[in-house]
Write an enzyme that holds these catalytic residues in place. Structure first.
Site, PDB file in Angstrom:
ATOM      1  N   ASP A 278       0.847  -1.187   0.000  1.00  0.00           N
ATOM      2  CA  ASP A 278       0.000   0.000   0.000  1.00  0.00           C
ATOM      3  C   ASP A 278       0.884   1.240   0.000  1.00  0.00           C
ATOM      4  O   ASP A 278       2.019   1.204   0.480  1.00  0.00           O
ATOM      5  CB  ASP A 278      -0.893   0.044   1.247  1.00  0.00           C
ATOM      6  CG  ASP A 278      -1.928  -1.061   1.282  1.00  0.00           C
ATOM      7  OD1 ASP A 278      -2.342  -1.521   0.188  1.00  0.00           O
ATOM      8  OD2 ASP A 278      -2.317  -1.479   2.385  1.00  0.00           O
ATOM      9  N   ASP A 301      -1.359  -2.175  -4.523  1.00  0.00           N
ATOM     10  CA  ASP A 301      -2.644  -2.282  -3.836  1.00  0.00           C
ATOM     11  C   ASP A 301      -3.143  -0.881  -3.499  1.00  0.00           C
ATOM     12  O   ASP A 301      -2.999   0.032  -4.309  1.00  0.00           O
ATOM     13  CB  ASP A 301      -2.499  -3.168  -2.597  1.00  0.00           C
ATOM     14  CG  ASP A 301      -3.825  -3.793  -2.145  1.00  0.00           C
ATOM     15  OD1 ASP A 301      -4.877  -3.415  -2.681  1.00  0.00           O
ATOM     16  OD2 ASP A 301      -3.795  -4.652  -1.248  1.00  0.00           O
ATOM     17  N   ASP A 305      -5.394   2.943   2.413  1.00  0.00           N
ATOM     18  CA  ASP A 305      -6.271   1.952   3.031  1.00  0.00           C
ATOM     19  C   ASP A 305      -6.345   2.226   4.530  1.00  0.00           C
ATOM     20  O   ASP A 305      -5.316   2.436   5.192  1.00  0.00           O
ATOM     21  CB  ASP A 305      -5.768   0.538   2.781  1.00  0.00           C
ATOM     22  CG  ASP A 305      -6.095   0.041   1.373  1.00  0.00           C
ATOM     23  OD1 ASP A 305      -6.690   0.817   0.590  1.00  0.00           O
ATOM     24  OD2 ASP A 305      -5.752  -1.112   1.054  1.00  0.00           O
ATOM     25  N   ARG A 358     -13.021   1.713  -5.656  1.00  0.00           N
ATOM     26  CA  ARG A 358     -12.742   1.994  -4.238  1.00  0.00           C
ATOM     27  C   ARG A 358     -12.426   3.473  -4.021  1.00  0.00           C
ATOM     28  O   ARG A 358     -11.367   3.816  -3.500  1.00  0.00           O
ATOM     29  CB  ARG A 358     -11.608   1.120  -3.703  1.00  0.00           C
ATOM     30  CG  ARG A 358     -11.848  -0.365  -3.827  1.00  0.00           C
ATOM     31  CD  ARG A 358     -10.709  -1.181  -3.230  1.00  0.00           C
ATOM     32  NE  ARG A 358     -10.926  -2.610  -3.395  1.00  0.00           N
ATOM     33  CZ  ARG A 358     -10.086  -3.561  -2.985  1.00  0.00           C
ATOM     34  NH1 ARG A 358      -8.957  -3.202  -2.379  1.00  0.00           N
ATOM     35  NH2 ARG A 358     -10.365  -4.835  -3.176  1.00  0.00           N
TER      36      ARG A 358
END
Length: 466
Positions: A278, A301, A305, A358
């Site tokens: 991330d 990714d 997050d 997302r």
């Protein structure tokens, strides 16, 4: 945590006491021979040993002004340390809060809100007993100045939500696109004691992976400036009370930052690309994190997050492009025991520039506030509310987005989603349902039709001076 919230309308002074006074360039004058008056709502949103967060809403009851300074004095040694939505200074007991570029115009009955962090002595934190707006006492009524003041051009109404208001706060006027966007902290990261990062701690400048790793993982408060391009791998641990600022052009390649179980972290003005996990990971009940004015592209990714019980986070003025999985909030459907009651995040003025999905995808968090973001050509979807989350999607600009927002995603059950005042260009309104908890903080909502120009003019790394 002690919490007070009360509205104070200060009553009855004479016309002579409320006449407009010209002082030292700090006064923004009201119209000549115009009625002058104001009302102030002051509240302590949260309080902890040694510090507190205050919220103020000032309403102009007189003729329009094109700029304002609100003053008050403390009686127990309180000291303001940081403000958002205003520029605050303090001399002795007196605090002066002056408008920022986007909320200076106050029409008759127009309001502006701002917040601040301050210290107190742990024995007494009394509210101020009097306020002045441009040197006119705020009495809850109006008077006519006896001395003519410099004329001003009538402004545009500018109102905002009040702390603790329901989820339908008044909608303020937006700053014109030519006005630089605000860069102060707004949203969930202002709650729970606020987010100050390293504050006034000493600054360390780093330009290689080893120095960056050591600085991020050190104990104690610190301001860390990143210079040049740093190549690294994996996730670098960030400890509490850190501000990480990118100098002009600062870039992190190949790795990401991990805020795990720590609190009070600010990450601003960095470019992240080609990360192998991330770019920024906030997890394990980390709290009070502000992620602002960064640029993300081409990672493995998530860009940002947030998961595993983390809370009180603001993600603002970032740009994501050439990337798939953008911002995940809540990592799995079976983590409700840890996540329910947490994962409260504000996403505002971000530029989701072709990022596929997302933007964000939300589990459990309520209320999650997604406002004034610009969505362009997102091939998968914009916002997904799942697993009983509550998401307010407000004042966003969607352009060429086939699936703007919806309930449920893949195997995740539906959440709740309220949408209002969004702007659609070649994009449909999405799926809504259920109710969302109220937003507890003040914020300025730009008119959705202007969000594209405002966000593209201000989002991403290199758009602020640090």
């Amino acid at each position: 945590m002690h919490r007070t919230q009360r509205r104070m309308t200060l009553l009855a002074t004479t016309a002579a006491a409320t006449a407009a006074l010209v002082t030292g360039g700090l006064l923004t004058a009201v119209s000549a021979q115009a009625a002058a008056g104001c009302r102030v709502a002051y509240s302590v949103a949260s309080q902890w040993p040694g510090g507190f967060t205050g919220n103020v809403t000032v309403t102009n009851l007189g003729d329009p002004v094109s700029g304002w300074t609100l003053r008050w004095s403390y009686g127990a040694g309180q000291q303001v340390s940081q403000a958002w939505g205003a520029t605050a200074t303090q001399s002795g007991a007196q605090v002066s809060a002056t408008n920022v570029d986007y909320n200076g115009a106050l029409a008759t009955n127009g309001s502006a809100s701002f917040g601040f962090n301050a210290s107190w002595n742990n024995s007494s934190n009394p509210d101020p007993t009097s306020f002045t707006l441009n040197n006119v006492a705020c009495t809850g009524g109006t008077t006519t100045p006896t001395t003519p003041a410099t004329p001003t051009t009538p402004g545009t109404p500018n109102t905002s939500g009040t702390p603790g208001a329901p989820t339908t706060p008044p909608i303020p006027s937006d700053p014109p696109p030519s006005v630089p966007p605000p860069t102060g902290l707004v949203g969930w990261a202002t709650q729970n004691g606020g987010t100050t990062g390293g504050g006034g701690a000493p600054t360390t400048t780093v330009s290689n992976a080893s120095a960056l790793t050591s600085a991020l993982n050190a104990t104690g408060a610190a301001v860390i400036r990143v210079s040049g391009t740093i190549s690294c791998s994996g996730m670098l641990r960030v400890r509490s009370n850190k501000t990480i600022l990118g100098n002009s052009g600062a870039t992190i390649v190949g790795c990401g930052l991990n805020v795990s179980g720590d609190r009070n972290v600010i990450i601003r003005n960095l470019t992240f690309r080609d990360w192998n996990d991330d770019a920024i990971n906030v997890q394990e009940s980390a709290t009070n994190v502000w992620i602002d004015h960064n640029t993300f592209s081409n990672g493995y990714d998530g860009a940002v997050d947030i998961k595993r019980g983390s809370d009180f986070v603001t993600v603002s003025w970032n740009r994501v492009f050439n990337h798939d999985k953008t911002m995940l909030l809540g990592h799995s459907d079976d983590n409700g025991a840890q996540d329910t009651g947490h994962l409260r995040v504000t996403y505002h003025h971000n530029w989701f520039d072709g990022s596929r999905q997302r933007n964000p995808r939300v589990r459990f968090g309520n209320p999650v506030h997604v406002y004034n973001n610009y969505y362009r050509a997102n091939g998968g979807y914009g916002v997904a509310s799942t697993e009983n989350a509550g998401v307010l999607v407000e004042g966003n600009y969607f352009e060429n987005v086939n699936d703007t927002y919806h309930l449920g995603e893949a195997d995740s059950g539906p959440g709740r989603l309220v949408a209002r005042n969004n702007h659609f260009v070649n994009s449909p309104a999405g799926q809504t349902g259920g109710s969302v908890a109220s937003i507890p903080y003040s914020y300025q909502l730009d008119t959705a039709s202007t969000v594209k120009s405002i966000v593209t003019g201000g989002a991403g790394a290199g758009r602020i001076t640090v």
